[in-house]
Design a protein around this motif. Sequence first.
Motif, PDB file in Angstrom:
ATOM      1  N   UNK A  37      10.769  18.901 -21.029  1.00 21.14           N
ATOM      2  CA  UNK A  37      10.973  17.761 -21.920  1.00 21.14           C
ATOM      3  C   UNK A  37      12.353  17.748 -22.560  1.00 21.14           C
ATOM      4  N   UNK A  38      13.001  18.913 -22.664  1.00 18.99           N
ATOM      5  CA  UNK A  38      14.296  18.971 -23.341  1.00 18.99           C
ATOM      6  C   UNK A  38      15.172  20.021 -22.696  1.00 18.99           C
ATOM      7  N   UNK A  39      15.653  19.723 -21.514  1.00 16.87           N
ATOM      8  CA  UNK A  39      16.525  20.664 -20.842  1.00 16.87           C
ATOM      9  C   UNK A  39      15.745  21.788 -20.184  1.00 16.87           C
ATOM     10  N   UNK A  40      16.448  22.870 -19.852  1.00 14.72           N
ATOM     11  CA  UNK A  40      15.840  23.962 -19.100  1.00 14.72           C
ATOM     12  C   UNK A  40      15.211  25.025 -19.980  1.00 14.72           C
ATOM     13  N   UNK A  41      15.608  25.108 -21.246  1.00 15.07           N
ATOM     14  CA  UNK A  41      15.097  26.163 -22.119  1.00 15.07           C
ATOM     15  C   UNK A  41      14.108  25.543 -23.092  1.00 15.07           C
ATOM     16  N   UNK A  42      12.885  25.393 -22.650  1.00 11.98           N
ATOM     17  CA  UNK A  42      11.893  24.690 -23.453  1.00 11.98           C
ATOM     18  C   UNK A  42      10.519  25.250 -23.197  1.00 11.98           C
ATOM     19  N   UNK A  43       9.631  24.997 -24.120  1.00 11.58           N
ATOM     20  CA  UNK A  43       8.241  25.404 -23.976  1.00 11.58           C
ATOM     21  C   UNK A  43       7.327  24.195 -23.791  1.00 11.58           C
ATOM     22  N   UNK A  44       7.887  23.083 -23.376  1.00  7.93           N
ATOM     23  CA  UNK A  44       7.099  21.878 -23.134  1.00  7.93           C
ATOM     24  C   UNK A  44       7.402  21.362 -21.733  1.00  7.93           C
ATOM     25  N   UNK A  45       6.358  21.207 -20.929  1.00  5.43           N
ATOM     26  CA  UNK A  45       6.493  20.690 -19.569  1.00  5.43           C
ATOM     27  C   UNK A  45       5.570  19.489 -19.424  1.00  5.43           C
ATOM     28  N   UNK A  46       6.086  18.438 -18.824  1.00  4.90           N
ATOM     29  CA  UNK A  46       5.275  17.239 -18.623  1.00  4.90           C
ATOM     30  C   UNK A  46       5.103  16.961 -17.137  1.00  4.90           C
ATOM     31  N   UNK A  47       3.909  16.514 -16.777  1.00  7.99           N
ATOM     32  CA  UNK A  47       3.558  16.206 -15.392  1.00  7.99           C
ATOM     33  C   UNK A  47       3.339  14.702 -15.263  1.00  7.99           C
ATOM     34  N   UNK A  48       3.979  14.115 -14.286  1.00 11.45           N
ATOM     35  CA  UNK A  48       3.774  12.702 -13.991  1.00 11.45           C
ATOM     36  C   UNK A  48       3.031  12.583 -12.669  1.00 11.45           C
ATOM     37  N   UNK A  49       1.927  11.836 -12.681  1.00 10.93           N
ATOM     38  CA  UNK A  49       1.073  11.680 -11.510  1.00 10.93           C
ATOM     39  C   UNK A  49       1.318  10.341 -10.839  1.00 10.93           C
ATOM     40  N   UNK A  50       0.918  10.243  -9.589  1.00  9.73           N
ATOM     41  CA  UNK A  50       0.972   8.951  -8.906  1.00  9.73           C
ATOM     42  C   UNK A  50      -0.036   8.003  -9.549  1.00  9.73           C
ATOM     43  N   UNK A  51       0.190   6.712  -9.357  1.00 10.25           N
ATOM     44  CA  UNK A  51      -0.723   5.717  -9.931  1.00 10.25           C
ATOM     45  C   UNK A  51      -2.126   5.886  -9.372  1.00 10.25           C
ATOM     46  N   UNK A  52      -2.225   6.181  -8.079  1.00  8.94           N
ATOM     47  CA  UNK A  52      -3.548   6.369  -7.477  1.00  8.94           C
ATOM     48  C   UNK A  52      -4.266   7.565  -8.083  1.00  8.94           C
ATOM     49  N   UNK A  53      -3.538   8.670  -8.293  1.00 11.24           N
ATOM     50  CA  UNK A  53      -4.181   9.849  -8.875  1.00 11.24           C
ATOM     51  C   UNK A  53      -4.594   9.601 -10.314  1.00 11.24           C
ATOM     52  N   UNK A  54      -3.788   8.881 -11.070  1.00  9.76           N
ATOM     53  CA  UNK A  54      -4.155   8.556 -12.448  1.00  9.76           C
ATOM     54  C   UNK A  54      -5.457   7.793 -12.494  1.00  9.76           C
ATOM     55  N   UNK A  55      -5.620   6.855 -11.562  1.00  6.27           N
ATOM     56  CA  UNK A  55      -6.878   6.089 -11.536  1.00  6.27           C
ATOM     57  C   UNK A  55      -8.059   6.993 -11.196  1.00  6.27           C
ATOM     58  N   UNK A  56      -7.861   7.895 -10.265  1.00  8.26           N
ATOM     59  CA  UNK A  56      -8.959   8.758  -9.816  1.00  8.26           C
ATOM     60  C   UNK A  56      -9.456   9.708 -10.904  1.00  8.26           C
ATOM     61  N   UNK A  57      -8.560  10.170 -11.760  1.00  9.01           N
ATOM     62  CA  UNK A  57      -8.964  11.173 -12.750  1.00  9.01           C
ATOM     63  C   UNK A  57      -8.944  10.619 -14.175  1.00  9.01           C
ATOM     64  N   UNK A  58      -8.968   9.296 -14.314  1.00  5.70           N
ATOM     65  CA  UNK A  58      -8.899   8.700 -15.657  1.00  5.70           C
ATOM     66  C   UNK A  58     -10.015   9.213 -16.558  1.00  5.70           C
ATOM     67  N   UNK A  59     -11.228   9.262 -16.040  1.00 10.30           N
ATOM     68  CA  UNK A  59     -12.347   9.749 -16.852  1.00 10.30           C
ATOM     69  C   UNK A  59     -12.173  11.214 -17.210  1.00 10.30           C
ATOM     70  N   UNK A  60     -11.672  11.993 -16.272  1.00 16.49           N
ATOM     71  CA  UNK A  60     -11.454  13.415 -16.520  1.00 16.49           C
ATOM     72  C   UNK A  60     -10.457  13.624 -17.653  1.00 16.49           C
ATOM     73  N   UNK A  61      -9.359  12.882 -17.638  1.00 23.48           N
ATOM     74  CA  UNK A  61      -8.356  13.032 -18.676  1.00 23.48           C
ATOM     75  C   UNK A  61      -8.873  12.555 -20.016  1.00 23.48           C
ATOM     76  N   UNK A  62      -9.741  11.530 -20.017  1.00 26.85           N
ATOM     77  CA  UNK A  62     -10.308  11.028 -21.268  1.00 26.85           C
ATOM     78  C   UNK A  62     -11.307  12.011 -21.864  1.00 26.85           C
TER      79      UNK A  62
END
Length: 287
Positions: free
Chosen positions: A94-119
């Motif tokens: 999230x803020x350069x290479x020295x960080x303790x926060x990592x974010x994952x971006x999924x494909x639109x199809x995968x987001x739809x498939x696991x929407x209930x799981x994430x909720x």
Amino acid sequence: MWFWRAFSGNQRYHHSQGDAVDSHPHDIRIVEKSQTTTASMHLIGEEPLSIRIQGAPYAVVMRTPGDEKAHVAGFCLGEGIVDAPGDITNIAFCDGEDTNVVTVTLTADRRRRIADHLDRRTYISQTSCGICGKSIVADLVQALTPLTDAEALDGNAARERLLGLGELQPLRRQTRAAHAAAIYDPGLNLLSIAEDVGRHNALDKAIGQIFLDNRLPRAGLLTLSSRISYELVQKAARARIPVILAVSRPTALAVELATALNITLASLGKGDSLNVYCHAGRLVWPG
């Protein structure tokens, strides 16, 4: 003969993203009987890692810094957030290479498939206390497909890989406090190795390393420096790894789950023998 050790406030810290070894030298006092000496001891690093999915907080894990992208990829596979590397469009700090926060971006199809799981976030590893072992096994067998029979491994050679795990652990040699997970192909060639203060993190990192470059289907053997808990069987099942060898014994629930998912479990016994707990046919013993 007795001794007492105390940490001083003198500390140096060094960590750069992706370092294979993360340890912190501390000055200590060693008191043995009436004699006091000073020394420097390396302690294993431990920091929080915040994992965000689609920009939203999902989990925070305590881990040894290093190999963060592989760690998060392996974590997402184990959690059921992804099934294949192609489900991920990006893994970024999230803020350069020295960080303790990592974010994952999924494909639109995968987001739809696991929407209930994430909720709901009701995957077994996220559940609260009070669920019984039978419910865990029943739920995971429904969520995870049992493995098909795989090529048998040379039991003696597999045991040697487990016995040699410490030779692949520079962080353990330095700190005496690191767990490790190593993954081999059916020919028992090393595919990945990872160390971490947490045994779950070490496995996520080892899986993630070969998941991201599509080598995970070659995995045939997992060796662990720890005991085998049901969560580690769950992660191996998601990664489709058919054989797990560990230094320490499994829990009863781990054996029950591995039996149901057609995964071979074994641990070291007396005199470097192997105790095989289920699906012993995947290990052969050439004369």
